[in-house]
Scaffold this active site. Structure first.
Site, PDB file in Angstrom:
ATOM      1  N   LEU A 138       0.856  -1.181   0.000  1.00 23.20           N
ATOM      2  CA  LEU A 138       0.000   0.000   0.000  1.00 23.20           C
ATOM      3  C   LEU A 138       0.892   1.231   0.000  1.00 23.20           C
ATOM      4  O   LEU A 138       1.938   1.249   0.661  1.00 23.20           O
ATOM      5  CB  LEU A 138      -0.886   0.022   1.247  1.00 23.20           C
ATOM      6  CG  LEU A 138      -2.087  -0.928   1.286  1.00 23.20           C
ATOM      7  CD1 LEU A 138      -2.687  -0.945   2.691  1.00 23.20           C
ATOM      8  CD2 LEU A 138      -3.135  -0.517   0.265  1.00 23.20           C
ATOM      9  N   ASP A 139       0.491   2.277  -0.727  1.00 24.24           N
ATOM     10  CA  ASP A 139       1.223   3.541  -0.682  1.00 24.24           C
ATOM     11  C   ASP A 139       1.274   4.053   0.756  1.00 24.24           C
ATOM     12  O   ASP A 139       0.373   3.768   1.557  1.00 24.24           O
ATOM     13  CB  ASP A 139       0.532   4.591  -1.549  1.00 24.24           C
ATOM     14  CG  ASP A 139       0.598   4.262  -3.036  1.00 24.24           C
ATOM     15  OD1 ASP A 139       1.489   3.497  -3.434  1.00 24.24           O
ATOM     16  OD2 ASP A 139      -0.246   4.780  -3.792  1.00 24.24           O
ATOM     17  N   PRO A 140       2.315   4.838   1.105  1.00 16.66           N
ATOM     18  CA  PRO A 140       2.354   5.422   2.455  1.00 16.66           C
ATOM     19  C   PRO A 140       1.081   6.179   2.814  1.00 16.66           C
ATOM     20  O   PRO A 140       0.621   6.122   3.958  1.00 16.66           O
ATOM     21  CB  PRO A 140       3.568   6.361   2.380  1.00 16.66           C
ATOM     22  CG  PRO A 140       4.471   5.707   1.385  1.00 16.66           C
ATOM     23  CD  PRO A 140       3.548   5.113   0.344  1.00 16.66           C
ATOM     24  N   ALA A 181      -1.915   5.489   1.945  1.00 18.39           N
ATOM     25  CA  ALA A 181      -3.060   4.583   2.087  1.00 18.39           C
ATOM     26  C   ALA A 181      -3.090   3.905   3.451  1.00 18.39           C
ATOM     27  O   ALA A 181      -2.069   3.695   4.101  1.00 18.39           O
ATOM     28  CB  ALA A 181      -3.031   3.534   0.989  1.00 18.39           C
ATOM     29  N   ARG A 227      -5.093   5.445  -7.936  1.00 15.78           N
ATOM     30  CA  ARG A 227      -4.664   6.816  -8.235  1.00 15.78           C
ATOM     31  C   ARG A 227      -4.842   7.126  -9.722  1.00 15.78           C
ATOM     32  O   ARG A 227      -5.212   8.239 -10.102  1.00 15.78           O
ATOM     33  CB  ARG A 227      -3.206   7.016  -7.819  1.00 15.78           C
ATOM     34  CG  ARG A 227      -3.001   7.140  -6.323  1.00 15.78           C
ATOM     35  CD  ARG A 227      -1.546   7.382  -5.961  1.00 15.78           C
ATOM     36  NE  ARG A 227      -0.709   6.227  -6.251  1.00 15.78           N
ATOM     37  CZ  ARG A 227       0.340   6.228  -7.069  1.00 15.78           C
ATOM     38  NH1 ARG A 227       0.664   7.332  -7.722  1.00 15.78           N
ATOM     39  NH2 ARG A 227       1.060   5.139  -7.250  1.00 15.78           N
TER      40      ARG A 227
END
Length: 318
Positions: A46-48, A50, A180
Protein backbone atom coordinates in the site's frame (compact mmCIF):
# COMPACT_ATOMS: atom_id res chain seq x y z
CA UNK A 1 26.19 -26.74 10.04
CA UNK A 2 23.23 -24.61 8.94
CA UNK A 3 22.39 -21.71 11.21
CA UNK A 4 18.87 -21.63 12.62
CA UNK A 5 17.03 -18.50 11.44
CA UNK A 6 16.41 -15.79 14.00
CA UNK A 7 12.94 -15.85 15.47
CA UNK A 8 10.52 -18.66 16.10
CA UNK A 9 8.69 -20.94 13.71
CA UNK A 10 5.14 -19.60 13.56
CA UNK A 11 2.89 -20.01 10.54
CA UNK A 12 -0.21 -17.92 9.88
CA UNK A 13 -1.58 -14.66 8.48
CA UNK A 14 -2.04 -11.32 10.26
CA UNK A 15 -4.63 -8.94 8.81
CA UNK A 16 -2.85 -5.69 9.55
CA UNK A 17 -4.74 -2.39 9.42
CA UNK A 18 -1.92 -0.20 8.12
CA UNK A 19 -1.83 3.40 9.29
CA UNK A 20 -1.20 6.32 6.97
CA UNK A 21 2.29 7.76 6.60
CA UNK A 22 4.24 4.51 6.82
CA UNK A 23 5.60 2.20 4.15
CA UNK A 24 4.28 -1.32 3.84
CA UNK A 25 7.76 -2.70 4.49
CA UNK A 26 8.06 -0.74 7.73
CA UNK A 27 4.72 -2.16 8.86
CA UNK A 28 5.81 -5.66 7.85
CA UNK A 29 9.01 -5.47 9.88
CA UNK A 30 7.10 -4.28 12.95
CA UNK A 31 4.68 -7.22 12.72
CA UNK A 32 7.56 -9.65 12.24
CA UNK A 33 9.28 -8.27 15.34
CA UNK A 34 6.14 -8.34 17.51
CA UNK A 35 5.52 -12.01 16.67
CA UNK A 36 9.25 -12.83 16.80
CA UNK A 37 8.74 -14.67 13.51
CA UNK A 38 11.63 -16.17 11.60
CA UNK A 39 10.12 -15.17 8.26
CA UNK A 40 7.49 -12.69 7.04
CA UNK A 41 6.17 -11.17 3.83
CA UNK A 42 3.27 -8.95 2.80
CA UNK A 43 0.85 -9.57 -0.03
CA UNK A 44 0.76 -6.34 -2.01
CA UNK A 45 2.12 -2.98 -0.94
CA UNK A 46 0.00 0.00 0.00
CA UNK A 47 1.22 3.54 -0.68
CA UNK A 48 2.35 5.42 2.46
CA UNK A 49 -0.76 7.62 2.09
CA UNK A 50 -3.06 4.58 2.09
CA UNK A 51 -4.50 2.77 5.09
CA UNK A 52 -6.28 -0.50 5.57
CA UNK A 53 -5.90 -4.20 4.96
CA UNK A 54 -2.36 -5.48 4.52
CA UNK A 55 -2.23 -9.26 4.99
CA UNK A 56 1.14 -10.24 6.48
CA UNK A 57 2.21 -13.85 6.00
CA UNK A 58 4.39 -15.41 8.68
CA UNK A 59 6.58 -18.49 8.32
CA UNK A 60 5.37 -21.10 5.86
CA UNK A 61 2.39 -18.90 4.94
CA UNK A 62 4.82 -16.84 2.81
CA UNK A 63 4.79 -19.71 0.30
CA UNK A 64 1.21 -18.80 -0.59
CA UNK A 65 1.47 -15.00 -0.59
CA UNK A 66 1.39 -14.87 -4.40
CA UNK A 67 -2.20 -16.06 -4.35
CA UNK A 68 -3.17 -13.03 -2.25
CA UNK A 69 -1.17 -10.76 -4.55
CA UNK A 70 -3.36 -12.08 -7.37
CA UNK A 71 -6.61 -11.68 -5.42
CA UNK A 72 -9.30 -9.04 -5.95
CA UNK A 73 -9.10 -5.92 -3.77
CA UNK A 74 -11.65 -3.37 -2.53
CA UNK A 75 -10.96 0.29 -1.75
CA UNK A 76 -12.70 3.34 -0.37
CA UNK A 77 -11.23 6.43 -2.00
CA UNK A 78 -11.83 10.16 -1.64
CA UNK A 79 -10.68 12.46 -4.43
CA UNK A 80 -10.24 16.21 -4.39
CA UNK A 81 -11.67 17.67 -7.57
CA UNK A 82 -10.27 20.71 -9.36
CA UNK A 83 -6.61 19.95 -8.70
CA UNK A 84 -4.25 17.60 -10.52
CA UNK A 85 -0.94 16.58 -8.90
CA UNK A 86 2.20 15.03 -10.36
CA UNK A 87 1.72 11.86 -8.26
CA UNK A 88 -2.09 11.73 -8.56
CA UNK A 89 -2.36 11.97 -4.77
CA UNK A 90 -1.92 14.56 -2.04
CA UNK A 91 1.74 13.61 -1.50
CA UNK A 92 2.59 15.29 -4.80
CA UNK A 93 2.78 18.84 -6.10
CA UNK A 94 -0.24 20.53 -7.66
CA UNK A 95 0.47 20.93 -11.38
CA UNK A 96 -2.90 22.21 -12.59
CA UNK A 97 -5.99 23.88 -11.10
CA UNK A 98 -9.33 24.05 -12.93
CA UNK A 99 -12.93 24.87 -11.99
CA UNK A 100 -15.35 22.05 -11.17
CA UNK A 101 -18.31 22.47 -13.53
CA UNK A 102 -19.59 18.99 -14.42
CA UNK A 103 -23.18 17.91 -13.83
CA UNK A 104 -24.36 14.86 -11.90
CA UNK A 105 -25.31 13.20 -15.18
CA UNK A 106 -21.81 13.78 -16.55
CA UNK A 107 -20.28 12.29 -13.40
CA UNK A 108 -22.42 9.15 -13.54
CA UNK A 109 -21.65 8.75 -17.24
CA UNK A 110 -17.92 9.10 -16.60
CA UNK A 111 -18.00 6.50 -13.81
CA UNK A 112 -19.62 4.00 -16.17
CA UNK A 113 -16.56 4.27 -18.42
CA UNK A 114 -14.36 2.66 -15.75
CA UNK A 115 -16.58 -0.35 -14.96
CA UNK A 116 -15.83 -3.77 -16.39
CA UNK A 117 -12.78 -4.83 -18.41
CA UNK A 118 -10.56 -1.92 -19.43
CA UNK A 119 -6.94 -1.04 -20.15
CA UNK A 120 -4.91 1.09 -17.74
CA UNK A 121 -1.55 2.81 -18.21
CA UNK A 122 0.27 2.68 -14.84
CA UNK A 123 1.37 5.90 -13.18
CA UNK A 124 5.01 6.93 -13.36
CA UNK A 125 4.79 7.06 -9.57
CA UNK A 126 4.52 3.30 -9.14
CA UNK A 127 6.81 0.44 -8.12
CA UNK A 128 6.64 -1.21 -11.55
CA UNK A 129 10.12 -1.59 -12.99
CA UNK A 130 11.64 -0.37 -16.24
CA UNK A 131 15.13 -1.65 -17.07
CA UNK A 132 15.52 -2.82 -13.47
CA UNK A 133 14.54 0.46 -11.80
CA UNK A 134 11.17 1.34 -10.21
CA UNK A 135 9.21 3.86 -12.25
CA UNK A 136 8.99 6.29 -9.33
CA UNK A 137 12.79 6.73 -9.38
CA UNK A 138 12.63 7.94 -12.99
CA UNK A 139 9.66 10.17 -12.11
CA UNK A 140 11.55 11.83 -9.26
CA UNK A 141 14.30 12.74 -11.73
CA UNK A 142 11.77 14.19 -14.16
CA UNK A 143 12.19 11.33 -16.63
CA UNK A 144 9.16 9.75 -18.27
CA UNK A 145 9.61 6.26 -19.71
CA UNK A 146 7.26 4.26 -21.95
CA UNK A 147 4.63 2.15 -20.17
CA UNK A 148 2.34 -0.34 -21.79
CA UNK A 149 -1.33 -0.42 -20.89
CA UNK A 150 -2.43 -3.42 -18.85
CA UNK A 151 -5.79 -5.18 -18.66
CA UNK A 152 -7.73 -4.59 -15.44
CA UNK A 153 -11.26 -5.32 -14.28
CA UNK A 154 -13.41 -3.07 -12.12
CA UNK A 155 -16.11 -5.38 -10.81
CA UNK A 156 -17.93 -2.63 -8.92
CA UNK A 157 -17.59 1.15 -8.84
CA UNK A 158 -20.08 2.65 -6.41
CA UNK A 159 -20.74 6.36 -5.97
CA UNK A 160 -20.76 7.13 -2.23
CA UNK A 161 -20.88 10.91 -1.92
CA UNK A 162 -20.00 14.28 -3.42
CA UNK A 163 -19.48 16.95 -0.78
CA UNK A 164 -18.19 20.21 -2.17
CA UNK A 165 -15.12 19.33 -4.20
CA UNK A 166 -14.57 15.92 -2.53
CA UNK A 167 -15.80 12.78 -4.28
CA UNK A 168 -15.91 9.42 -2.48
CA UNK A 169 -16.12 6.09 -4.31
CA UNK A 170 -16.11 2.40 -3.42
CA UNK A 171 -14.10 0.31 -5.91
CA UNK A 172 -13.86 -3.48 -6.18
CA UNK A 173 -11.14 -4.34 -8.68
CA UNK A 174 -8.70 -6.93 -9.97
CA UNK A 175 -5.04 -7.17 -9.06
CA UNK A 176 -2.74 -4.55 -10.54
CA UNK A 177 -5.36 -1.80 -10.58
CA UNK A 178 -4.01 1.62 -9.65
CA UNK A 179 -6.70 3.62 -7.89
CA UNK A 180 -4.66 6.82 -8.24
CA UNK A 181 -4.69 6.34 -12.00
CA UNK A 182 -8.47 5.81 -12.05
CA UNK A 183 -8.94 9.06 -10.13
CA UNK A 184 -6.52 10.97 -12.37
CA UNK A 185 -8.20 9.64 -15.51
CA UNK A 186 -11.64 10.43 -14.08
CA UNK A 187 -10.57 13.98 -13.31
CA UNK A 188 -9.39 14.47 -16.89
CA UNK A 189 -12.60 12.99 -18.26
CA UNK A 190 -14.61 15.45 -16.14
CA UNK A 191 -12.40 18.32 -17.32
CA UNK A 192 -11.42 19.52 -13.85
CA UNK A 193 -8.58 17.28 -12.72
CA UNK A 194 -8.53 15.26 -9.50
CA UNK A 195 -6.20 13.56 -7.06
CA UNK A 196 -6.49 11.09 -4.19
CA UNK A 197 -6.63 12.56 -0.68
CA UNK A 198 -7.77 9.41 1.15
CA UNK A 199 -7.35 5.76 0.19
CA UNK A 200 -8.35 2.82 2.36
CA UNK A 201 -8.15 -0.83 1.36
CA UNK A 202 -11.16 -2.53 2.90
CA UNK A 203 -10.85 -6.03 1.51
CA UNK A 204 -8.34 -8.51 0.08
CA UNK A 205 -9.83 -11.72 -1.33
CA UNK A 206 -12.56 -12.74 1.14
CA UNK A 207 -10.80 -11.72 4.35
CA UNK A 208 -13.18 -10.12 6.88
CA UNK A 209 -12.73 -6.43 7.65
CA UNK A 210 -13.49 -7.07 11.34
CA UNK A 211 -10.39 -9.28 11.73
CA UNK A 212 -7.94 -6.44 11.11
CA UNK A 213 -5.58 -5.28 13.86
CA UNK A 214 -3.38 -2.18 14.07
CA UNK A 215 0.28 -1.94 15.04
CA UNK A 216 -0.84 -0.06 18.13
CA UNK A 217 -3.07 -2.96 19.17
CA UNK A 218 -0.25 -5.45 18.65
CA UNK A 219 2.16 -3.29 20.63
CA UNK A 220 -0.38 -2.99 23.46
CA UNK A 221 -0.66 -6.79 23.64
CA UNK A 222 3.12 -7.14 23.81
CA UNK A 223 3.22 -4.58 26.63
CA UNK A 224 0.40 -6.39 28.43
CA UNK A 225 2.24 -9.70 28.13
CA UNK A 226 5.39 -8.21 29.63
CA UNK A 227 3.39 -6.74 32.52
CA UNK A 228 1.80 -10.14 33.15
CA UNK A 229 5.20 -11.83 32.75
CA UNK A 230 3.95 -14.17 30.05
CA UNK A 231 5.26 -14.84 26.56
CA UNK A 232 3.72 -12.35 24.06
CA UNK A 233 2.82 -15.27 21.79
CA UNK A 234 0.09 -16.25 24.26
CA UNK A 235 -1.80 -13.04 23.41
CA UNK A 236 -0.63 -12.54 19.81
CA UNK A 237 -1.00 -15.98 18.23
CA UNK A 238 -4.81 -16.14 18.60
CA UNK A 239 -4.95 -13.20 16.14
CA UNK A 240 -3.42 -15.29 13.35
CA UNK A 241 -5.53 -16.76 10.59
CA UNK A 242 -4.68 -20.22 9.23
CA UNK A 243 -2.30 -20.07 6.27
CA UNK A 244 -4.62 -22.11 4.05
CA UNK A 245 -7.03 -19.14 4.05
CA UNK A 246 -4.69 -17.68 1.39
CA UNK A 247 -5.89 -20.43 -0.97
CA UNK A 248 -9.42 -20.83 0.40
CA UNK A 249 -10.89 -20.61 -3.11
CA UNK A 250 -9.00 -23.75 -4.23
CA UNK A 251 -10.96 -27.02 -4.03
CA UNK A 252 -9.82 -29.31 -1.22
CA UNK A 253 -8.34 -32.74 -1.85
CA UNK A 254 -8.14 -34.84 1.28
CA UNK A 255 -5.41 -37.47 1.09
CA UNK A 256 -5.20 -40.49 3.43
CA UNK A 257 -2.41 -40.49 5.98
CA UNK A 258 -1.03 -43.57 4.22
CA UNK A 259 -0.23 -41.39 1.18
CA UNK A 260 1.33 -38.57 3.19
CA UNK A 261 4.89 -39.85 2.94
CA UNK A 262 4.73 -39.98 -0.86
CA UNK A 263 3.35 -36.45 -1.11
CA UNK A 264 5.82 -34.95 1.33
CA UNK A 265 8.64 -36.44 -0.74
CA UNK A 266 7.27 -34.70 -3.83
CA UNK A 267 5.70 -37.76 -5.43
CA UNK A 268 2.32 -37.66 -7.17
CA UNK A 269 -0.61 -39.71 -5.87
CA UNK A 270 -3.76 -40.83 -7.66
CA UNK A 271 -6.94 -38.78 -7.11
CA UNK A 272 -10.21 -39.06 -9.01
CA UNK A 273 -12.90 -36.56 -9.92
CA UNK A 274 -10.84 -33.48 -10.83
CA UNK A 275 -9.87 -32.02 -14.20
CA UNK A 276 -6.26 -31.71 -15.32
CA UNK A 277 -4.44 -28.49 -14.32
CA UNK A 278 -6.83 -27.87 -11.41
CA UNK A 279 -5.02 -26.24 -8.48
CA UNK A 280 -6.09 -27.72 -5.14
CA UNK A 281 -5.54 -27.43 -1.41
CA UNK A 282 -4.06 -30.65 -0.05
CA UNK A 283 -5.13 -31.83 3.39
CA UNK A 284 -4.21 -35.01 5.24
CA UNK A 285 -6.31 -37.54 7.11
CA UNK A 286 -9.39 -37.17 9.24
CA UNK A 287 -8.04 -33.94 10.77
CA UNK A 288 -7.86 -32.34 7.29
CA UNK A 289 -4.48 -30.84 8.13
CA UNK A 290 -3.33 -28.45 5.41
CA UNK A 291 0.05 -29.37 3.93
CA UNK A 292 0.21 -27.33 0.72
CA UNK A 293 -1.12 -26.99 -2.79
CA UNK A 294 -0.92 -29.23 -5.82
CA UNK A 295 -2.17 -29.63 -9.37
CA UNK A 296 -3.85 -32.45 -11.22
CA UNK A 297 -2.00 -33.79 -14.26
CA UNK A 298 -3.35 -35.48 -17.39
CA UNK A 299 -2.87 -38.93 -15.86
CA UNK A 300 -5.22 -38.25 -12.95
CA UNK A 301 -2.36 -37.84 -10.51
CA UNK A 302 -2.10 -35.11 -7.89
CA UNK A 303 1.35 -33.55 -8.10
CA UNK A 304 2.46 -31.39 -5.14
CA UNK A 305 3.49 -27.82 -6.06
CA UNK A 306 4.10 -25.99 -2.77
CA UNK A 307 4.35 -27.97 0.45
CA UNK A 308 4.86 -26.63 3.94
CA UNK A 309 7.64 -27.65 6.26
CA UNK A 310 6.15 -29.08 9.43
CA UNK A 311 8.03 -27.89 12.52
CA UNK A 312 7.87 -29.04 16.10
CA UNK A 313 6.40 -25.68 17.07
CA UNK A 314 2.65 -25.13 16.56
CA UNK A 315 1.03 -24.25 13.27
CA UNK A 316 -2.07 -22.06 13.42
CA UNK A 317 -5.17 -24.01 12.38
CA UNK A 318 -8.89 -23.60 12.78
Amino acid sequence: MARRPKGRFIDGIVLLDKSTGMSSNFALQRVKRFFNANKAGHTGALDPLATGMLPVCLGEATKFSQHLLDADKRYLVTAKLGERTDTSDSDGEVVQTRPVTFTEAQLLSALEHFRGDTQQVPSMYSALKYQGQPLYKYAREGIEVPRESRPITVFELNFISLEGDELTLDIHCSKGTYIRTIIDDLGEMLGCGAHVIMLRRTQVAQYPYAKMVTLEQLEALVTQAHEQQIDPSVLLDPLLLPMDTAVADFPEVNVPEASAAYLMQGQAVRVTGLKADTLVRITLGDAHRFVGIGAMNDDGLLAPKRLIVIHDEPIVTD
